[in-house]
Design an enzyme around this catalytic site. Sequence first.
Site, PDB file in Angstrom:
ATOM      1  N   GLY A   1       2.116  -0.647   6.289  1.00 21.92           N
ATOM      2  CA  GLY A   1       2.758   0.063   7.389  1.00 21.92           C
ATOM      3  C   GLY A   1       3.296  -0.880   8.454  1.00 21.92           C
ATOM      4  CB  THR A   2       1.695  -2.951  10.867  1.00 20.15           C
ATOM      5  OG1 THR A   2       0.536  -3.412  10.134  1.00 20.15           O
ATOM      6  CG2 THR A   2       1.380  -1.617  11.540  1.00 20.15           C
ATOM      7  N   GLY A   3       2.716  -4.518   8.151  1.00 21.56           N
ATOM      8  CA  GLY A   3       2.757  -5.891   7.618  1.00 21.56           C
ATOM      9  C   GLY A   3       1.536  -6.698   8.039  1.00 21.56           C
TER      10      GLY A   3
ATOM     11  CG  ASN B   1       6.185 -21.317  10.350  1.00 21.55           C
ATOM     12  OD1 ASN B   1       6.979 -20.459  10.719  1.00 21.55           O
ATOM     13  ND2 ASN B   1       5.554 -22.104  11.204  1.00 21.55           N
TER      14      ASN B   1
ATOM     15  CG  ASP C   1      -0.371   0.201   2.527  1.00 23.57           C
ATOM     16  OD1 ASP C   1       0.883   0.308   2.608  1.00 23.57           O
ATOM     17  OD2 ASP C   1      -1.104   0.276   3.518  1.00 23.57           O
ATOM     18  CG  HIS C   2      -0.647   4.719   1.616  1.00 24.84           C
ATOM     19  ND1 HIS C   2      -1.735   3.868   1.626  1.00 24.84           N
ATOM     20  CD2 HIS C   2      -0.617   5.300   2.834  1.00 24.84           C
ATOM     21  CE1 HIS C   2      -2.336   3.948   2.805  1.00 24.84           C
ATOM     22  NE2 HIS C   2      -1.675   4.803   3.562  1.00 24.84           N
TER      23      HIS C   2
ATOM     24  NE  ARG D   1       5.471 -29.860  14.780  1.00 28.05           N
ATOM     25  CZ  ARG D   1       6.601 -29.780  15.463  1.00 28.05           C
ATOM     26  NH1 ARG D   1       7.467 -28.813  15.200  1.00 28.05           N
ATOM     27  NH2 ARG D   1       6.878 -30.657  16.398  1.00 28.05           N
TER      28      ARG D   1
ATOM     29  N   GLY E   1      -1.904  -5.915   8.184  1.00 26.98           N
ATOM     30  CA  GLY E   1      -3.063  -5.932   7.291  1.00 26.98           C
ATOM     31  C   GLY E   1      -2.827  -6.834   6.096  1.00 26.98           C
TER      32      GLY E   1
ATOM     33  NE  ARG F   1      10.907 -30.314  15.309  1.00 28.15           N
ATOM     34  CZ  ARG F   1      12.115 -29.891  14.957  1.00 28.15           C
ATOM     35  NH1 ARG F   1      12.852 -30.614  14.126  1.00 28.15           N
ATOM     36  NH2 ARG F   1      12.594 -28.764  15.429  1.00 28.15           N
ATOM     37  CG  HIS F   2       9.467 -28.005  11.035  1.00 28.28           C
ATOM     38  ND1 HIS F   2       9.006 -27.443  12.198  1.00 28.28           N
ATOM     39  CD2 HIS F   2      10.794 -28.217  11.217  1.00 28.28           C
ATOM     40  CE1 HIS F   2      10.002 -27.309  13.052  1.00 28.28           C
ATOM     41  NE2 HIS F   2      11.109 -27.775  12.484  1.00 28.28           N
TER      42      HIS F   2
ATOM     43  NE  ARG G   1       2.861   4.689   7.560  1.00 29.98           N
ATOM     44  CZ  ARG G   1       1.562   4.857   7.379  1.00 29.98           C
ATOM     45  NH1 ARG G   1       0.698   4.221   8.160  1.00 29.98           N
ATOM     46  NH2 ARG G   1       1.108   5.650   6.433  1.00 29.98           N
TER      47      ARG G   1
END
Length: 146
Positions: A64-66, A97, A8-9, A134, A68, A130-131, A107
Amino acid sequence: MIIAIASDHAGFELKGAIKSHFPEHEFQDYGTYSVDAMDYPDTALPAARAVAEGKAERGILICGTGIGMSIVANKIKGIRAAVCMNADLARLSRMHNDANVLCLAGRFIAVHYALVIVNTWLTTSFEGGRHQIRVDKIKEIEGERQ
Ligand code: RB5
C-alpha cells in the site's frame, strides 16, 4: 533483465500492470496472486532473497505504501531497497545508492505514473565514484565488504 517482483493485496493490481508493460524484461513473480488480504513479509522476503542470491538482478516490491516492503527487504544482506514516490527519487536511488530493489506505494501512485517511475529506475545506472565509497560503507556495516 531478470526482475523479482512481489506485492501484497494492496499492490496486486500495479504488479500486474508492471509485468505486462515491460515485456522486454523477465519477471519472477513471488506473489501475491489475488486481492485477498495477506501479509507483505510473506512475499517480500523470497523476492528480496532472490535478488540477494543473484537469481534476479533487481527487485520490485509493491504494497500500500511501499514502506512495509522496504523494511522487510532491507533486513536482507546485500539489499538496498528504496521507496520512490516519483521519478526523480527513482533516478537518484540508482545513481547515488545503487538501489537494487524498488518499493512502490500501490495506494498512493497512479498506475501510469508508477510505470514512469519503474522505467526510470530500470534504465538509470549507478554513478560510482564518491557514491561507491558510501555504498561500500553500507556493505561494511553489513559485514559483506567486497
Ligand atoms: C495493507 O493494508 C498495508 O498495511 C500494506 O499494504 C502496506 O502499506 C504496509 O506497509
